[in-house]
Design a protein around this motif. Structure first.
Motif, PDB file in Angstrom:
ATOM      1  N   ILE A   1      25.165  36.993  15.633  1.00  0.00           N
ATOM      2  CA  ILE A   1      25.718  37.371  16.937  1.00  0.00           C
ATOM      3  C   ILE A   1      26.818  38.380  16.658  1.00  0.00           C
ATOM      4  O   ILE A   1      27.885  38.026  16.140  1.00  0.00           O
ATOM      5  N   LYS A   2      26.574  39.629  16.986  1.00  0.00           N
ATOM      6  CA  LYS A   2      27.478  40.701  16.563  1.00  0.00           C
ATOM      7  C   LYS A   2      28.089  41.408  17.762  1.00  0.00           C
ATOM      8  O   LYS A   2      27.374  41.782  18.697  1.00  0.00           O
ATOM      9  N   GLU A   3      29.396  41.594  17.712  1.00  0.00           N
ATOM     10  CA  GLU A   3      30.067  42.292  18.802  1.00  0.00           C
ATOM     11  C   GLU A   3      29.584  43.732  18.894  1.00  0.00           C
ATOM     12  O   GLU A   3      29.428  44.430  17.886  1.00  0.00           O
ATOM     13  N   ALA A   4      29.324  44.179  20.120  1.00  0.00           N
ATOM     14  CA  ALA A   4      28.919  45.561  20.375  1.00  0.00           C
ATOM     15  C   ALA A   4      30.051  46.267  21.104  1.00  0.00           C
ATOM     16  O   ALA A   4      30.501  45.814  22.160  1.00  0.00           O
ATOM     17  N   ARG A   5      30.522  47.347  20.516  1.00  0.00           N
ATOM     18  CA  ARG A   5      31.613  48.114  21.102  1.00  0.00           C
ATOM     19  C   ARG A   5      31.094  49.479  21.543  1.00  0.00           C
ATOM     20  O   ARG A   5      29.916  49.790  21.351  1.00  0.00           O
ATOM     21  N   THR A   6      31.942  50.270  22.118  1.00  0.00           N
ATOM     22  CA  THR A   6      31.558  51.626  22.492  1.00  0.00           C
ATOM     23  C   THR A   6      31.172  52.406  21.247  1.00  0.00           C
ATOM     24  O   THR A   6      31.861  52.342  20.224  1.00  0.00           O
ATOM     25  N   SER A   7      30.075  53.153  21.282  1.00  0.00           N
ATOM     26  CA  SER A   7      29.654  53.954  20.130  1.00  0.00           C
ATOM     27  C   SER A   7      30.709  55.000  19.798  1.00  0.00           C
ATOM     28  O   SER A   7      31.325  55.598  20.682  1.00  0.00           O
ATOM     29  N   VAL A   8      30.909  55.241  18.494  1.00  0.00           N
ATOM     30  CA  VAL A   8      31.875  56.266  18.086  1.00  0.00           C
ATOM     31  C   VAL A   8      31.436  57.659  18.532  1.00  0.00           C
ATOM     32  O   VAL A   8      32.247  58.594  18.546  1.00  0.00           O
TER      33      VAL A   8
ATOM     34  N   TYR B   1      23.740  52.846  29.420  1.00  0.00           N
ATOM     35  CA  TYR B   1      23.777  51.388  29.530  1.00  0.00           C
ATOM     36  C   TYR B   1      25.224  50.934  29.685  1.00  0.00           C
ATOM     37  O   TYR B   1      26.075  51.260  28.855  1.00  0.00           O
ATOM     38  N   LYS B   2      25.499  50.174  30.703  1.00  0.00           N
ATOM     39  CA  LYS B   2      26.850  49.649  30.907  1.00  0.00           C
ATOM     40  C   LYS B   2      27.190  48.581  29.880  1.00  0.00           C
ATOM     41  O   LYS B   2      28.359  48.357  29.567  1.00  0.00           O
ATOM     42  N   HIS B   3      26.168  47.906  29.378  1.00  0.00           N
ATOM     43  CA  HIS B   3      26.367  46.851  28.381  1.00  0.00           C
ATOM     44  C   HIS B   3      26.171  47.438  26.981  1.00  0.00           C
ATOM     45  O   HIS B   3      25.104  47.971  26.664  1.00  0.00           O
ATOM     46  N   ALA B   4      27.216  47.360  26.141  1.00  0.00           N
ATOM     47  CA  ALA B   4      27.136  47.941  24.801  1.00  0.00           C
ATOM     48  C   ALA B   4      26.071  47.254  23.950  1.00  0.00           C
ATOM     49  O   ALA B   4      25.436  47.890  23.100  1.00  0.00           O
ATOM     50  N   GLY B   5      25.859  45.959  24.163  1.00  0.00           N
ATOM     51  CA  GLY B   5      24.807  45.261  23.426  1.00  0.00           C
ATOM     52  C   GLY B   5      23.434  45.776  23.791  1.00  0.00           C
ATOM     53  O   GLY B   5      22.562  45.931  22.931  1.00  0.00           O
ATOM     54  N   GLU B   6      23.223  46.059  25.066  1.00  0.00           N
ATOM     55  CA  GLU B   6      21.942  46.624  25.482  1.00  0.00           C
ATOM     56  C   GLU B   6      21.758  48.017  24.890  1.00  0.00           C
ATOM     57  O   GLU B   6      20.643  48.391  24.504  1.00  0.00           O
ATOM     58  N   ARG B   7      22.845  48.793  24.810  1.00  0.00           N
ATOM     59  CA  ARG B   7      22.759  50.114  24.173  1.00  0.00           C
ATOM     60  C   ARG B   7      22.217  49.995  22.747  1.00  0.00           C
ATOM     61  O   ARG B   7      21.315  50.740  22.343  1.00  0.00           O
TER      62      ARG B   7
ATOM     63  N   VAL C   1      20.530  47.428  21.352  1.00  0.00           N
ATOM     64  CA  VAL C   1      19.173  46.875  21.315  1.00  0.00           C
ATOM     65  C   VAL C   1      18.135  47.919  21.727  1.00  0.00           C
ATOM     66  O   VAL C   1      17.106  48.093  21.064  1.00  0.00           O
ATOM     67  N   GLN C   2      18.389  48.613  22.825  1.00  0.00           N
ATOM     68  CA  GLN C   2      17.406  49.597  23.296  1.00  0.00           C
ATOM     69  C   GLN C   2      17.296  50.767  22.331  1.00  0.00           C
ATOM     70  O   GLN C   2      16.194  51.291  22.105  1.00  0.00           O
ATOM     71  N   GLY C   3      18.406  51.166  21.729  1.00  0.00           N
ATOM     72  CA  GLY C   3      18.349  52.225  20.725  1.00  0.00           C
ATOM     73  C   GLY C   3      17.566  51.788  19.505  1.00  0.00           C
ATOM     74  O   GLY C   3      16.762  52.551  18.946  1.00  0.00           O
ATOM     75  N   GLN C   4      17.776  50.546  19.081  1.00  0.00           N
ATOM     76  CA  GLN C   4      17.054  50.013  17.923  1.00  0.00           C
ATOM     77  C   GLN C   4      15.562  49.948  18.209  1.00  0.00           C
ATOM     78  O   GLN C   4      14.737  50.316  17.363  1.00  0.00           O
ATOM     79  N   ARG C   5      15.206  49.490  19.384  1.00  0.00           N
ATOM     80  CA  ARG C   5      13.784  49.406  19.731  1.00  0.00           C
ATOM     81  C   ARG C   5      13.126  50.777  19.787  1.00  0.00           C
ATOM     82  O   ARG C   5      11.943  50.927  19.453  1.00  0.00           O
ATOM     83  N   LEU C   6      13.874  51.790  20.210  1.00  0.00           N
ATOM     84  CA  LEU C   6      13.341  53.148  20.249  1.00  0.00           C
ATOM     85  C   LEU C   6      13.104  53.695  18.845  1.00  0.00           C
ATOM     86  O   LEU C   6      12.072  54.319  18.578  1.00  0.00           O
TER      87      LEU C   6
END
Length: 444
Positions: A302-309, A319-325, A327-332
């Motif tokens: 379970i890893k904290e997701a912050r704003t991308s550098v 994505y308003k949710h950093a975790g979704e950012r 996950v969706q980037g990883q899936r892409l």
């Protein structure tokens, strides 16, 4: 005689000559190194920040791994083509490796997406190339060898981008770099031996091995073993059970239906905070032990997701949710992703993403690589990055811009050496600040 067409990708060369990709110049607005570190430490767990500094002080390459934000700022002020891909963001050679697909096939791919965001393709390429120069220097290879690593990676990227841009789209999306296929294609016996050993070890790995390695039996139940200050229990499970239940319910809703059903067969037994990596030290990263009715373990990270550098230097994430950012980037980007990959929000509003812990993971031990192995690895990483960029961006335009000559490869090599030199200067400033007592350190 046929006249070569002036494609959209080639037209970009007028505004951004390929030779300009080798240029590096610091912006006068660049903050000082110590200030940059302090800014990157904001909202981290204060007691872990000295451990982060200590891990970054090991070498210029370790410092480089911990300061993706500083390089993002430096890259943003340099010429680039404005052609966007789903950038990995923190694209260095240690953020690639092997893992098992849902079908249990071992593949090679990128495996860290904390900073992923749509951004210029060159940023990933330059960060990866520089990492090979720094790694080669760390491994005490000759300077000519370090330079060659960057050029070889760039050449592999360019050739592969042309190849992948010609593929039918579905073929490109189905393409995976299977570890057994890489083993069969390896021409060096040394590389073959390394791959063979890594594959054999990964294929024997089971959740039970992880279970017995990091847990202990306490009064008839199992819990994750404390290893202060790297693994410890910050939560009272009994007091936090409602919050944990709410958190996991939110996570479960981000899974597809069949995986949601599978996850419902497990219940939480224990949760502990675990210090990981270099750049991630101080962020809230936990491991959760779950068990089913057969007492079979499932470990989740379970890893904290912050704003991308990258977000300060390109468009904000959609994505308003950093975790979704993440996950969706990883899936892409990945050819296949963990079935338990998802996201959730904690009671305090912090964003997290979740995935399996150590699922037949292969972590390349790059510090032991000699020239031959590191060169082969550079070619593989360049090829994998090209596939990711071709999937998620204008592959044909990127390929046309780079062209068939070695001009782009040479430019990337020139940049990588110059930025590695700058990193070593920044590292000296950083280590001096530690010696002067301006930045605390703690070994762990």
């Amino acid at each position: 005689m046929a006249v070569e067409k002036d494609t959209p990708g080639k037209k970009i060369r007028a505004a951004v000559p390929r030779t300009s990709q080798g240029d590096f110049k610091l912006s006068p607005q660049r903050p000082g190194v110590v200030e940059s570190i302090r800014l990157s430490n904001q909202d981290r767990i204060k007691s872990l920040i000295p451990i982060r500094h200590d891990r970054m002080s090991v070498s210029p390459f370790a410092f480089y791994r911990g300061m993706a934000g500083l390089m993002a700022q430096d890259l943003s002020g340099l010429p680039h083509t404005q052609l966007k891909v789903q950038a990995i963001g923190d694209c260095h050679l240690c953020n690639f490796g092997g893992f098992a697909t849902p079908e249990r096939t071992l593949i090679f791919d990128a495996n860290d997406f904390d900073e992923t965001l749509p951004a210029a393709w060159e940023w990933d390429v330059k960060r990866l190339a520089t990492s090979f120069v720094l790694a080669a220097r760390h491994n005490q290879l000759r300077e000519t060898d370090a330079h060659e690593m960057a050029i070889h990676m760039a050449t592999s990227y360019r050739h592969s981008m042309y190849e992948f841009s010609q593929l039918p789209l579905l073929d490109l999306w189905y393409k995976k770099f299977e570890m057994h296929a890489l083993l069969n294609k390896a021409t060096s016996e040394e590389v073959r031996a390394l791959l063979r050993n890594a594959i054999e070890k990964a294929e024997k790995a089971t959740p039970q091995q992880v279970f017995y390695k990091i847990t202990q039996s306490v009064m008839g139940t199992f819990e994750i073993t404390d290893q202060h200050p790297l693994i410890y229990h910050p939560l009272d499970l009994e007091k936090e059970k409602d919050n944990i239940k709410s958190f996991l319910s939110g996570y479960q809703r981000t899974l597809q239906e069949d995986r949601r059903f599978l996850f419902s067969k497990y219940h939480v037994v224990d949760v502990a905070l675990k210090v990981v990596g270099v750049g991630s030290v101080g962020t809230r990263c936990m491991i959760a032990l779950l068990m089913n009715d057969k007492d079979e373990p499932l470990f989740l990270q379970i890893k904290e997701a912050r704003t991308s550098v990258l977000e300060n230097f390109t468009a904000k994430s959609k994505y308003k949710h950093a975790g979704e950012r993440v996950v969706q980037g990883q899936r892409l980007v990945q050819a296949a992703s963990d079935i338990f990959l998802g996201w959730s929000t904690a009671g305090d509003g912090r964003h997290f993403y979740l995935r399996q812990l150590r699922d037949r993971k292969i972590v390349p031990d790059v510090e032991t690589f000699d020239k031959e192995v590191l060169l082969a690895y550079a070619g593989l990483c360049g090829r994998m990055l090209a596939r990711a960029h071709a999937k998620t961006g204008p592959g044909q335009q990127i390929s046309d811009y780079m062209g068939k000559s070695e001009l782009m490869d040479t430019a990337i090599g020139k940049f990588a050496v110059a930025y590695a030199d700058q990193t070593e200067k920044d590292f000296e400033v950083f280590t001096k600040a530690i010696r002067d007592g301006k930045l605390p350190v703690e070994k762990a």
